[in-house]
Design a protein around this motif. Structure first.
Motif, PDB file in Angstrom:
ATOM      1  N   MET A   1       0.723  -1.336   0.030  1.00 19.71           N
ATOM      2  CA  MET A   1       0.147   0.048  -0.047  1.00 19.71           C
ATOM      3  C   MET A   1       0.956   1.474   0.289  1.00 19.71           C
ATOM      4  N   GLU A   2       0.843   2.251  -0.707  1.00 18.21           N
ATOM      5  CA  GLU A   2       1.387   3.795  -0.672  1.00 18.21           C
ATOM      6  C   GLU A   2       1.266   4.397   0.411  1.00 18.21           C
ATOM      7  N   THR A  48      -9.979  15.357  12.137  1.00 17.37           N
ATOM      8  CA  THR A  48     -10.627  15.108  12.860  1.00 17.37           C
ATOM      9  C   THR A  48     -10.644  14.318  13.493  1.00 17.37           C
ATOM     10  N   ALA A  49     -10.781  13.786  15.042  1.00 19.73           N
ATOM     11  CA  ALA A  49      -9.728  12.622  15.627  1.00 19.73           C
ATOM     12  C   ALA A  49     -10.031  11.748  14.932  1.00 19.73           C
ATOM     13  N   ARG A  50     -10.876  11.173  14.239  1.00 22.26           N
ATOM     14  CA  ARG A  50     -10.561   9.536  12.926  1.00 22.26           C
ATOM     15  C   ARG A  50      -9.252  10.383  11.739  1.00 22.26           C
ATOM     16  N   GLU A  51      -9.845  11.341  11.598  1.00 17.36           N
ATOM     17  CA  GLU A  51      -8.502  11.683  10.692  1.00 17.36           C
ATOM     18  C   GLU A  51      -7.076  11.529  11.211  1.00 17.36           C
ATOM     19  N   HIS A  52      -6.909  12.650  12.772  1.00 18.05           N
ATOM     20  CA  HIS A  52      -5.848  12.017  12.999  1.00 18.05           C
ATOM     21  C   HIS A  52      -5.231  10.667  14.070  1.00 18.05           C
ATOM     22  N   PHE A  53      -6.426  10.077  13.910  1.00 16.92           N
ATOM     23  CA  PHE A  53      -5.854   8.838  14.438  1.00 16.92           C
ATOM     24  C   PHE A  53      -5.050   8.235  13.109  1.00 16.92           C
ATOM     25  N   LEU A  54      -5.642   8.197  11.865  1.00 17.14           N
ATOM     26  CA  LEU A  54      -5.452   7.416  10.686  1.00 17.14           C
ATOM     27  C   LEU A  54      -4.498   8.127  10.269  1.00 17.14           C
ATOM     28  N   ALA A  55      -3.819   9.294  10.372  1.00 19.24           N
ATOM     29  CA  ALA A  55      -2.409  10.153  10.257  1.00 19.24           C
ATOM     30  C   ALA A  55      -1.524   9.596  11.196  1.00 19.24           C
ATOM     31  N   HIS A  56      -1.618   8.976  12.312  1.00 19.28           N
ATOM     32  CA  HIS A  56       0.211   8.901  12.856  1.00 19.28           C
ATOM     33  C   HIS A  56       0.326   7.276  13.026  1.00 19.28           C
ATOM     34  N   LYS A  61       3.054   3.429   9.693  1.00 19.29           N
ATOM     35  CA  LYS A  61       3.771   3.146   8.238  1.00 19.29           C
ATOM     36  C   LYS A  61       4.741   2.769   7.693  1.00 19.29           C
ATOM     37  N   ILE A  62       4.701   4.753   7.416  1.00 16.04           N
ATOM     38  CA  ILE A  62       5.908   4.759   6.425  1.00 16.04           C
ATOM     39  C   ILE A  62       7.237   5.089   7.326  1.00 16.04           C
ATOM     40  N   HIS A  63       7.122   5.738   8.832  1.00 18.50           N
ATOM     41  CA  HIS A  63       8.994   5.453   9.159  1.00 18.50           C
ATOM     42  C   HIS A  63       9.040   4.512  10.042  1.00 18.50           C
ATOM     43  N   ARG A  64       8.427   3.361  10.925  1.00 15.99           N
ATOM     44  CA  ARG A  64       8.281   2.708  11.474  1.00 15.99           C
ATOM     45  C   ARG A  64       9.960   2.877  12.361  1.00 15.99           C
ATOM     46  N   ASN A  65       9.998   3.923  12.982  1.00 13.11           N
ATOM     47  CA  ASN A  65      10.680   3.947  13.606  1.00 13.11           C
ATOM     48  C   ASN A  65      10.358   4.442  15.751  1.00 13.11           C
ATOM     49  N   GLN A  66      11.040   4.429  16.069  1.00 18.40           N
ATOM     50  CA  GLN A  66      11.132   4.520  17.851  1.00 18.40           C
ATOM     51  C   GLN A  66       9.889   6.076  17.739  1.00 18.40           C
ATOM     52  N   LYS A  67      10.217   7.189  17.293  1.00 19.95           N
ATOM     53  CA  LYS A  67       9.094   8.388  17.561  1.00 19.95           C
ATOM     54  C   LYS A  67       7.631   8.173  16.884  1.00 19.95           C
ATOM     55  N   SER A  68       7.480   7.586  15.367  1.00 17.35           N
ATOM     56  CA  SER A  68       6.054   7.026  14.664  1.00 17.35           C
ATOM     57  C   SER A  68       5.320   5.928  15.864  1.00 17.35           C
ATOM     58  N   ALA A  69       6.063   5.669  16.140  1.00 19.27           N
ATOM     59  CA  ALA A  69       5.554   3.759  17.477  1.00 19.27           C
ATOM     60  C   ALA A  69       5.416   4.318  18.716  1.00 19.27           C
ATOM     61  N   ALA A  91      -3.415  -3.863  19.137  1.00 20.43           N
ATOM     62  CA  ALA A  91      -2.963  -4.339  19.014  1.00 20.43           C
ATOM     63  C   ALA A  91      -1.339  -4.368  17.884  1.00 20.43           C
ATOM     64  N   GLU A  92      -1.591  -3.755  16.927  1.00 16.26           N
ATOM     65  CA  GLU A  92      -0.598  -2.963  16.150  1.00 16.26           C
ATOM     66  C   GLU A  92      -0.254  -2.019  16.615  1.00 16.26           C
ATOM     67  N   ALA A  93      -0.398  -1.192  17.303  1.00 19.92           N
ATOM     68  CA  ALA A  93       0.390  -0.216  18.354  1.00 19.92           C
ATOM     69  C   ALA A  93       1.221  -0.811  19.339  1.00 19.92           C
ATOM     70  N   LYS A  94      -0.062  -1.652  20.092  1.00 17.13           N
ATOM     71  CA  LYS A  94       1.275  -2.126  21.313  1.00 17.13           C
ATOM     72  C   LYS A  94       2.273  -2.531  20.867  1.00 17.13           C
ATOM     73  N   GLU A  95       2.476  -3.334  20.047  1.00 21.09           N
ATOM     74  CA  GLU A  95       3.336  -4.222  18.967  1.00 21.09           C
ATOM     75  C   GLU A  95       4.147  -3.708  18.699  1.00 21.09           C
ATOM     76  N   ALA A  96       4.093  -2.252  18.131  1.00 19.04           N
ATOM     77  CA  ALA A  96       5.113  -1.443  17.652  1.00 19.04           C
ATOM     78  C   ALA A  96       5.859  -1.030  18.244  1.00 19.04           C
ATOM     79  N   ARG A  97       5.136  -0.225  19.409  1.00 21.08           N
ATOM     80  CA  ARG A  97       6.143   0.140  20.717  1.00 21.08           C
ATOM     81  C   ARG A  97       6.760  -0.893  21.759  1.00 21.08           C
ATOM     82  N   MET A  98       6.195  -2.464  21.187  1.00 22.19           N
ATOM     83  CA  MET A  98       6.990  -3.222  22.394  1.00 22.19           C
ATOM     84  C   MET A  98       8.289  -3.875  21.223  1.00 22.19           C
TER      85      MET A  98
END
Length: 103
Positions: A1-2, A48-56, A61-69, A91-98
């Motif tokens: 996905m782009e 909007t709250a939903r757009e903000h969640f999707l943005a992060h 997905k783009i950066h996959r680094n500590q700051k974006s996680a 689950a993805e957010a928790k896994e990314a953080r861990m």
């Protein structure tokens, strides 16, 4: 996905939005402050709250680094405001953080 295309399109289509009364918006830093972004008007967009969640989610997905996680993980926390996510997103957010903590 782009993911970058989706993020850029989200920001581009919301950048000049006229805020409507009665609609909840959150201020989003286009370039995250933790990655060098500023509070300058050019770096801010109201989502909007939903757009903000999707943005992060997209930024993770783009950066996959500590700051974006960390930013994505924080979007799933329920401390002072009620914010909901799908179980898959949580689950993805928790896994990314861990993964980032362990690395």
């Amino acid at each position: 996905m782009e993911y970058q295309w989706h993020y850029d399109n989200l920001i581009k289509t919301r950048k000049d939005r006229v805020k409507n009364d009665g609609v909840y918006y959150e201020r989003h830093h286009i370039l995250m402050k933790s990655m060098g972004g500023t509070n300058d008007k050019e770096n801010l967009v109201f989502l909007t709250a939903r757009e903000h969640f999707l943005a992060h989610w997209l930024l993770w997905k783009i950066h996959r680094n500590q700051k974006s996680a960390f930013a994505f993980f924080c979007m799933t926390q329920f401390k002072n405001i009620k914010r909901y996510t799908s179980s898959r997103g949580y689950a993805e957010a928790k896994e990314a953080r861990m993964k980032i903590k362990v690395s």
